[in-house]
Scaffold this motif. Structure first.
Motif, PDB file in Angstrom:
ATOM      1  N   GLY A 244      26.203 -35.342  39.347  1.00 12.35           N
ATOM      2  CA  GLY A 244      26.584 -36.418  38.447  1.00 12.35           C
ATOM      3  C   GLY A 244      27.414 -35.978  37.266  1.00 12.35           C
ATOM      4  N   GLN A 245      27.522 -34.656  37.054  1.00 11.81           N
ATOM      5  CA  GLN A 245      28.313 -34.142  35.934  1.00 11.81           C
ATOM      6  C   GLN A 245      29.747 -33.814  36.334  1.00 11.81           C
ATOM      7  OE1 GLN A 245      26.421 -34.433  33.155  1.00 11.81           O
ATOM      8  NE2 GLN A 245      24.927 -35.064  34.697  1.00 11.81           N
TER       9      GLN A 245
ATOM     10  N   ASP B 105      32.405 -42.593  37.159  1.00 16.21           N
ATOM     11  CA  ASP B 105      31.431 -43.217  36.253  1.00 16.21           C
ATOM     12  C   ASP B 105      30.298 -43.856  37.055  1.00 16.21           C
ATOM     13  OD1 ASP B 105      32.831 -42.432  34.038  1.00 16.21           O
ATOM     14  OD2 ASP B 105      33.759 -44.392  33.660  1.00 16.21           O
TER      15      ASP B 105
ATOM     16  N   HIS C  13      28.105 -41.119  38.451  1.00  9.17           N
ATOM     17  CA  HIS C  13      27.185 -40.571  37.444  1.00  9.17           C
ATOM     18  C   HIS C  13      25.939 -41.441  37.308  1.00  9.17           C
ATOM     19  CE1 HIS C  13      25.773 -38.588  33.809  1.00  9.17           C
ATOM     20  NE2 HIS C  13      25.756 -39.753  33.192  1.00  9.17           N
TER      21      HIS C  13
END
Length: 543
Positions: A361-362, A494, A497
């Motif tokens: 997610g980063q 986005d 994430h």
């Protein structure tokens, strides 16, 4: 509620088998399992090509995946019972033949709707194959250590299938059209049918009760409605009347299914199995792990091919570390579970899975592959491998020999329902984020910049990036198009994430539940519990 006592199995062919025959049969069973899993991973790679060629929306792409998963998951229990009654090898062969025929239909399809219909049919036949492979190897290898080794090979094959799926699919798409991902199944299915007839002994139970058709229909209706509602929620609105109606219908069907299974004389799902912690909690762990894996694979496809703009073959090669980690980790995890216990391995695997998903997610648009992307894939693969091998072995060791087909159906259903929900939930999160951020941008694009058809395609999926850049390469507005493409990529990440945070939360909660409720010490003799069932007909608590 007391359930009828299952009679002793009538499958005894493998007792007299030569030492080499069970090994050869295991190879055939693992290859049949591979075909089922290979079909799903290859199709994932082909999604962008299908989307570009046939103008499929994001929701339609999800349904190409989920149509297969839904019929697969909904019918695993039924085919597990059919195998126990009429012959596990027979049911598996019927499934292999069906996959071959359906693949021909898929290769000749002329639209997204036809592909979705074919995929649903392929899921039906795959449901006949998958539980039979696990049930047959359970009857082939009765010694606990040998059975654990066979389960390790079975779970490792899942990693191998994931490894060669994207790479083989990428190679096919480099040289042929997307139709080749269907044609490849046909010769494999034919060879496996012949090999199964020659090498795999028939096996069946003496259970002769009628099939619980009402239970099957209720479970299939409930699961299908639930996943459909989740997939379509971004289009209709998460709080719209149709979304709430979908949830209500799904919950009603599932509640009716539970009531039905308690009352049915021969239930398709033996609910007393869930009173056994060494069955129910590993099943929960597999469902959550596959929720993460299927969602991750669907999202990583968008990342590699839409954000990084890799070709299908490049995507396949770059995804190999994830699959190799599964293939290597699964057999090692089963061996370690024999020494340290199932609970320790499952909890550890879930922890590794959570870390890997959090790191995923980063990832940003500019993140180097040989960094956080690679590390997250390896951790995801290892986490899944550590969970699924010991969990599968625990589930099958908790099932009476005469019900191994049904037990395998339950085990596989948890995987596929978890996977279907993973694609639906995580895909819908990404779709909602994409819609919020990108639709206003697309609405503001002048008609002179791009066509109405291109605008509609851009609204549906970030996969439109591939064709959009090609069509606008010589346009005087190419600079503006590049800005829009950058915004589309950011919107996808986005959503990615947010989706990973949801997954991490689900995995952590599951790990805590398993750590608290699943016994850390292995029972001295799990088979004594099974004998206790036969004598008392009451559920036993394996602690």
């Amino acid at each position: 509620m007391k359930f009828p006592e299952p009679p002793l199995s009538v499958a005894r062919e493998t007792d007299a088998a030569t030492p080499i025959r069970p090994v050869l049969a295991l190879i055939v069973l693992c290859l049949a399992e591979m075909l089922v899993l290979l079909d799903n991973t290859i199709v994932n790679v082909a999604l962008p090509s299908m989307s570009t060629a046939l103008h499929g929306s994001f929701s339609q792409l999800q349904w190409i995946v989920d149509a297969y998963v839904l019929t697969f998951a909904g019918l695993l229990l039924a085919f597990g019972h059919l195998g126990d009654r009429y012959g596990r090898r027979r049911v598996m062969i019927i499934g292999l033949v069906g996959i071959g025929v359906a693949s021909v239909a898929g290769a000749m399809a002329g639209g997204i709707g036809q592909i979705i219909a074919v995929r649903a049919g392929m899921g039906v036949f795959a449901a006949a194959v998958f539980p039979a492979t696990l049930a047959l190897l359970t009857t082939l290898f009765r010694d606990p250590r040998a059975r654990a080794g066979a389960v390790a090979a079975w779970t490792a094959m899942a990693g191998f299938a994931i490894a060669i799926g994207p790479t083989a699919g990428g190679w096919l798409l480099e040289h042929f059209s997307w139709r080749s991902v269907f044609w490849i199944n046909v010769p494999i299915a034919l060879v496996l049918v012949a090999a199964a007839l020659l090498l795999v002994p028939e096996s069946r139970g003496a259970h002769t009760g009628p099939l619980d058709v009402v239970g099957i229909l209720l479970s299939l209706s409930g699961v299908t409605t639930l996943v459909w509602t989740i997939i379509e929620a971004p289009q209709h609105g998460w709080t719209s009347q149709i979304t709430f109606l979908g949830y209500a219908v799904a919950l009603a069907c599932l509640a009716a299914f539970i009531v039905r299974e308690f009352r049915a004389p021969y239930p398709v799902l033996n609910l007393r199995l869930f009173a056994i912690r060494r069955f129910s909690l590993p099943a929960l762990s597999i469902a959550v792990a596959y929720f993460s894996m299927f969602g991750f694979l669907f999202l990583i496809t968008q990342y590699f091919q839409a954000v990084r703009e890799y070709t299908p073959l490049e995507f396949g090669i770059h995804s190999l570390p994830f699959a190799v980690a599964i293939g290597v980790g699964a057999p090692v995890a089963v061996v370690l579970a024999q020494r340290f216990g199932t609970t320790a391995l499952i909890v550890s695997g879930l922890a590794v899975l959570a870390v890997g998903m959090f790191l995923a997610g980063q990832v940003t648009v500019d993140s180097p592959y040989a960094g956080i992307v690679l590390v997250s894939m390896i951790l995801m693969g290892l986490g899944l491998a550590i969970v699924q091998g010991p969990a599968t072995e625990a589930i099958m060791s908790s099932v009476h020999e005469d019900e191994v087909g049904a037990g395998a159906g339950v085990n596989d259903t948890t995987r596929e329902v978890g996977g279907a929900l993973g694609v639906a939930v995580l895909g819908s999160i990404v779709a909602s984020t994409y819609k919020t951020q990108i639709w206003p941008v697309i609405d503001s694009i002048p008609d002179s910049l791009t066509s109405a058809a291109d605008k509609d395609f851009m609204r549906q999926t970030a996969m439109s990036i591939i064709g959009l850049r090609e069509r606008q390469a010589t346009s005087p507005f190419a600079g503006r198009i590049e800005q829009i493409i950058d915004q589309m990529k950011i919107a996808v990440l986005d959503g990615f994430h947010t989706a990973t945070l949801v997954t991490v939360g689900a995995v952590i909660v599951c790990a805590v539940v398993v750590a608290i409720w699943l016994p850390w010490r292995r029972s001295e003799n799990q088979q004594s519990v099974l004998l206790g069932w036969a004598e008392t007909k009451e559920p036993a608590d394996v602690s």
